[in-house]
Write an enzyme that holds these catalytic residues in place. Sequence first.
Site, short mmCIF file in Angstrom:
data_model
loop_
_atom_site.label_atom_id
_atom_site.label_comp_id
_atom_site.label_asym_id
_atom_site.label_seq_id
_atom_site.Cartn_x
_atom_site.Cartn_y
_atom_site.Cartn_z
N ASP A 136 80.15 -33.61 -41.48
CA ASP A 136 81.34 -33.50 -42.34
C ASP A 136 82.58 -34.11 -41.67
O ASP A 136 83.57 -34.39 -42.35
CB ASP A 136 81.62 -32.02 -42.66
CG ASP A 136 80.43 -31.31 -43.28
OD1 ASP A 136 79.51 -32.01 -43.74
OD2 ASP A 136 80.41 -30.07 -43.30
N ARG A 171 73.39 -49.87 -65.24
CA ARG A 171 73.68 -48.44 -65.28
C ARG A 171 74.88 -48.04 -64.44
O ARG A 171 75.27 -48.74 -63.50
CB ARG A 171 72.47 -47.65 -64.76
CG ARG A 171 71.41 -47.47 -65.81
CD ARG A 171 70.23 -46.74 -65.24
NE ARG A 171 69.25 -46.49 -66.28
CZ ARG A 171 68.00 -46.15 -66.06
NH1 ARG A 171 67.55 -46.02 -64.82
NH2 ARG A 171 67.18 -45.94 -67.06
N ARG A 180 81.07 -30.62 -47.58
CA ARG A 180 81.82 -29.41 -47.96
C ARG A 180 83.21 -29.81 -48.47
O ARG A 180 83.28 -30.71 -49.28
CB ARG A 180 81.89 -28.43 -46.78
CG ARG A 180 80.52 -27.92 -46.34
CD ARG A 180 80.61 -26.81 -45.33
NE ARG A 180 81.23 -25.63 -45.90
CZ ARG A 180 80.60 -24.73 -46.64
NH1 ARG A 180 79.31 -24.85 -46.88
NH2 ARG A 180 81.24 -23.71 -47.14
N GLU A 231 80.45 -33.39 -52.77
CA GLU A 231 79.83 -32.21 -53.38
C GLU A 231 80.86 -31.16 -53.82
O GLU A 231 80.62 -30.42 -54.77
CB GLU A 231 78.82 -31.59 -52.42
CG GLU A 231 79.42 -31.17 -51.08
CD GLU A 231 78.40 -30.62 -50.09
OE1 GLU A 231 77.22 -30.55 -50.43
OE2 GLU A 231 78.82 -30.27 -48.97
N HIS A 281 69.92 -33.56 -47.98
CA HIS A 281 69.70 -33.46 -46.54
C HIS A 281 69.23 -34.76 -45.89
O HIS A 281 69.15 -34.84 -44.66
CB HIS A 281 68.73 -32.31 -46.25
CG HIS A 281 69.35 -30.99 -46.59
ND1 HIS A 281 69.34 -30.49 -47.87
CD2 HIS A 281 70.06 -30.10 -45.84
CE1 HIS A 281 70.00 -29.34 -47.90
NE2 HIS A 281 70.43 -29.08 -46.68
N ILE A 282 68.94 -35.79 -46.73
CA ILE A 282 68.68 -37.13 -46.19
C ILE A 282 69.82 -37.53 -45.26
O ILE A 282 69.64 -38.20 -44.25
CB ILE A 282 68.65 -38.15 -47.37
CG1 ILE A 282 67.46 -37.90 -48.30
CG2 ILE A 282 68.70 -39.60 -46.88
CD1 ILE A 282 66.15 -38.42 -47.81
O1 F6P Z 1 78.14 -28.68 -42.81
C1 F6P Z 1 77.04 -29.54 -42.88
C2 F6P Z 1 76.44 -29.51 -44.25
O2 F6P Z 1 75.41 -30.49 -44.29
C3 F6P Z 1 77.41 -29.69 -45.40
O3 F6P Z 1 77.81 -31.03 -45.57
C4 F6P Z 1 76.62 -29.11 -46.54
O4 F6P Z 1 77.46 -28.66 -47.56
C5 F6P Z 1 75.88 -27.97 -45.91
O5 F6P Z 1 75.81 -28.26 -44.52
C6 F6P Z 1 74.49 -27.76 -46.45
O6 F6P Z 1 73.97 -26.59 -45.93
P1 F6P Z 1 72.42 -26.18 -46.05
O7 F6P Z 1 71.68 -26.96 -44.98
O8 F6P Z 1 72.44 -24.71 -45.81
O9 F6P Z 1 71.96 -26.55 -47.42
#
Ligand code: F6P
Length: 361
Positions: A136, A171, A180, A231, A281-282
């Site tokens: 982040d 598209r 976050r 997000e 999570h990629i």
């Molecule tokens: O703080 C790192 C982070 O990857 C954020 O960017 C994201 O909102 C959050 O963790 C996701 O958390 P989790 O791995 O619990 O889904």
Amino acid sequence: MEKIAIMTAGGDCAGLNSAIKSVVMTANTKGISVVGIMDGYIGFVEGNYLFLDSKVVRSIETKGGTMLGSSNKECPFHYYNKQTDKFEDRVDEGIEKLRQIGVEGMVIIGGDGTLDSARVIYEHGMPCVGIPKTIDNDMSASEPTIGFQTAIDAAVDAIRKLITTAYSHRRVMVVELMGRTSGYLTLYAGFASGADIILLPEQDYSLKAVCKKVTEIMNSGKRYVIIAISEAAKEKGGEETIAKIVKDSFEQKRYGGVSQILAAQIEQMTGYETRATILGHIQRGGEPTTSDIILGARLGNAACELLINDKPGYIVGIKGGEVVKMEFPKERVPRLLDIKNDDLCRTARDMGVSFGQEDEE
Ligand code: F6P
């Protein structure tokens, strides 16, 4: 000092293993042994350790994630007890377990939540030094944080793939990035991948402005539009999109899904076919870039030096290219983008990138 401990906690990222190796090698060179604490504050409270030496950490710097495991839920002074369904303070217990095996100081690698707990552990009498990491990039202790650059590259790679299919199908692609409440990752990855519109959590967007820009771009003859959205971004007057509440987590909110809502609105308002992709999570996975390997090693070395030279109570970081240290902050305040003054925001704006604002309507 004869023995120190090292721990990684919070969401994982690339570059953590390089910091671990650096601490182990720096300490071992000076005759100090290192114990790894497994799975973040879970291992701290439960007393789950792994002995680390040069053999164990050989070549780990090239691997993503953390060889010690991590958890982004547990907080040692607000630790969830499944049996009682209550939160407890387990700091002293964790410190006592480490003292029993001869540990005299800790290097703790983590984001703002993890390092806030490190401050508490330090205040309870265990010498600690913190190392900032997070994709982040939202920590005032370091610009950048470990993991940020690798996450940018992962996101850029994914967005470039979306561009080829967007182009083929005429598209609009709405791509959702992590981060976050901080927009650094979306800004840097969006800009570097040529996004037309970048929507950040620090500045609510106007749906009307976004749709107007989409129509303008498609009418100009370009076959696709890329929208990078954080997000936690939201429409003016709207709410953040929460994917789930993790009850046993200190920081309970998990964001996700805003891109799907926006994609449906754009399709309905402009008539252009629109798809949403949540990179998820990629962005945290894969092997570290060389810059994250080097950053991890520099900060690991600096943290270890402070600890073994009896100067605990600091977070080490990078400012203006140099390694610096700052005292543990008293509270956790995420570092947000200063949209008006940020140099990359200005560059993007001057180059025609839209931030979805009314004055662009
Ligand atoms: O703080 C790192 C982070 O990857 C954020 O960017 C994201 O909102 C959050 O963790 C996701 O958390 P989790 O791995 O619990 O889904």
